[in-house]
Enzyme design. Structure first.
Site, mmCIF file in Angstrom:
data_model
loop_
_atom_site.group_PDB
_atom_site.id
_atom_site.type_symbol
_atom_site.label_atom_id
_atom_site.label_comp_id
_atom_site.label_asym_id
_atom_site.label_seq_id
_atom_site.Cartn_x
_atom_site.Cartn_y
_atom_site.Cartn_z
ATOM 1 N N ASP A 13 31.350 -33.351 -36.473
ATOM 2 C CA ASP A 13 30.414 -33.011 -35.658
ATOM 3 C C ASP A 13 29.311 -34.146 -35.777
ATOM 4 O O ASP A 13 28.609 -34.314 -36.920
ATOM 5 C CB ASP A 13 29.824 -31.738 -35.662
ATOM 6 C CG ASP A 13 28.843 -31.385 -34.387
ATOM 7 O OD1 ASP A 13 28.360 -32.222 -33.969
ATOM 8 O OD2 ASP A 13 28.492 -30.105 -34.606
ATOM 9 N N ASP A 107 29.775 -35.186 -28.637
ATOM 10 C CA ASP A 107 29.559 -35.508 -30.130
ATOM 11 C C ASP A 107 30.318 -34.602 -31.021
ATOM 12 O O ASP A 107 30.130 -34.679 -32.300
ATOM 13 C CB ASP A 107 28.169 -35.423 -30.322
ATOM 14 C CG ASP A 107 27.656 -34.240 -30.048
ATOM 15 O OD1 ASP A 107 28.287 -33.113 -29.491
ATOM 16 O OD2 ASP A 107 26.449 -33.663 -30.496
ATOM 17 N N GLU A 108 31.663 -34.099 -30.619
ATOM 18 C CA GLU A 108 32.259 -33.317 -31.358
ATOM 19 C C GLU A 108 33.910 -33.687 -31.216
ATOM 20 O O GLU A 108 34.181 -33.859 -30.035
ATOM 21 C CB GLU A 108 32.264 -31.746 -31.028
ATOM 22 C CG GLU A 108 30.559 -31.133 -31.692
ATOM 23 C CD GLU A 108 30.706 -29.826 -31.184
ATOM 24 O OE1 GLU A 108 31.500 -28.957 -32.087
ATOM 25 O OE2 GLU A 108 30.064 -29.378 -30.219
#
Length: 386
Positions: A13, A107-108
């Site tokens: 993350d 974003d993960e």
């Protein structure tokens, strides 16, 4: 149980992703309370730095309230194009390094390292990947390594920012036990409030409630919650390249050159699958328009765009592609539109320059479509003539 034992899942993350990108572009922002979003009083906070969070600010908060909580906060207008660029950069780094990964949001990521423990060591490999991402992108990232996606995600959230942790197999319940129930993914405010009123504050207490009672209390979601509280998650890592596209096309009963009709069909079809995109809680990063002429020659044009699922952005791109594609004055027999490069996400992150009213409008439109049918509410330009 053997299935769980053989799995090694790393959740990655990017720390305060939007803020980190802005700090790369302007290092003067480092260590400052930064808010990403519209600067007007009716704007919303799309993201904020850890320094801003200390004042009680969080994403989706009205900018007016955020400014009251921290009057000296630095407000930066969001740049989805830049964030999409860095998201793709990190995706490429991971894709070049691991055989199997899932992009679960902008974003993960989840990486399946099952079997790696016999050769290199999953903790060591994850640490090296973390360093590689920072070295090649400049973005700080945290990771959690565990036997399933649930535990790895919870663990990542606990060690952010710029942290790393491994939860050994067999320690899932022990690790979760002292945590607040609000730390479990999927536990919304209403569910948390209901459980808090019942005196259920920790995951340990939640895990000890009989599954039948949870079913009676919350139905199917009660069963899912009980499984999470007990550290059970068999969800597979879905390969990124297998993300499906969303598309639609229309072969006309009669070939046509009516530009107004073609434009209205394009708007109608684009709205239709943009609604479907939002219903699936996904964003698209690439739009393709297809035309087939009366002589059966078929041409397509596509454009990579900042991740979005907002109608006004997608429609603008679709119209531009159509205008570039339709250069010949020949009858058209088919028009199609396709969204690819799909990732999970919601449209709030695309509305940096829009107000809370804009977000509410999208939600209201989708609510009407979901309840009464997607054809009931459409743009006037997409309406078919009767």
């Amino acid at each position: 149980m053997l299935y769980h034992q053989e799995r090694h899942i790393t959740h990655l993350d990017l720390d305060t992703f939007f803020v980190s990108v802005e700090c790369l572009r302007n290092p003067a922002l480092l260590g400052k309370p930064v808010l990403i979003g519209g600067s007007g009083d009716r704007g919303v906070v799309a993201s904020c730095s850890y320094e801003a969070r200390k004042f009680g600010i969080h994403s989706a908060m009205p900018m007016k309230i955020a400014r009251r909580l921290c009057s000296h906060a630095i407000i930066v207008r969001g740049d989805m194009e830049a964030y999409s660029k860095y998201s793709r950069l990190v995706t490429n780094i991971i894709q070049d390094t691991v055989p199997l990964f899932e992009k679960s949001s902008i974003d993960e990521f989840y990486v399946d390292l099952t079997g790696m423990d016999k050769f290199f060591g999953c903790q060591l490999f994850s640490g090296e990947l973390k360093k590689k991402i920072y070295k090649e992108s400049g973005l700080p990232i945290s990771f959690g390594l565990a036997s399933n996606k649930l535990i790895s995600k919870v663990a990542t959230n606990e060690v952010k920012p710029n942290g790393q942790i491994e939860i050994p197999f067999g320690n899932e319940k022990i690790y979760l036990a002292p945590l607040s129930i609000a730390k479990l993914p999927g536990v919304g405010k209403q569910t948390a409030l209901l459980l808090f009123k019942m005196g259920v504050e920790t995951v340990k207490v939640l895990s000890e409630i009989p599954i039948e009672m949870m079913q009676n209390l919350l139905g199917k979601s009660g069963t899912d919650l009980w499984r999470k509280a007990n550290g059970i998650d068999e969800t597979p890592v879905v390969p990124f390249h297998e993300q499906k596209s969303i598309s639609t096309e229309n072969t006309f009963q009669q070939d046509t050159i009516d530009i107004h009709f073609l434009n209205s069909e394009l708007v109608r079809m684009t709205e239709k699958i943009a609604f479907e995109l939002r219903q699936q809680n996904k964003l698209t990063g690439c739009i393709t328009v297809k035309l087939r002429y009366s002589n059966f020659e078929t041409f397509t044009r596509q454009l990579t765009i900042p991740y979005t699922n907002a109608d006004h952005i997608i429609l603008k791109t679709a119209k531009e592609l159509f205008a570039k594609l339709y250069e010949r004055r020949m009858l058209i027999r088919l028009i199609g539109i396709r969204f690819t490069n799909l990732i999970p996400g919601n449209y709030q992150i695309s509305l940096f320059d829009d107000t809370q009213e804009s977000i509410n409008l999208y939600q209201a439109i989708d609510s009407v479509k979901k309840r009464f049918g997607e054809d009931l509410l459409i743009r006037a330009t997409g309406a078919r003539k009767v």
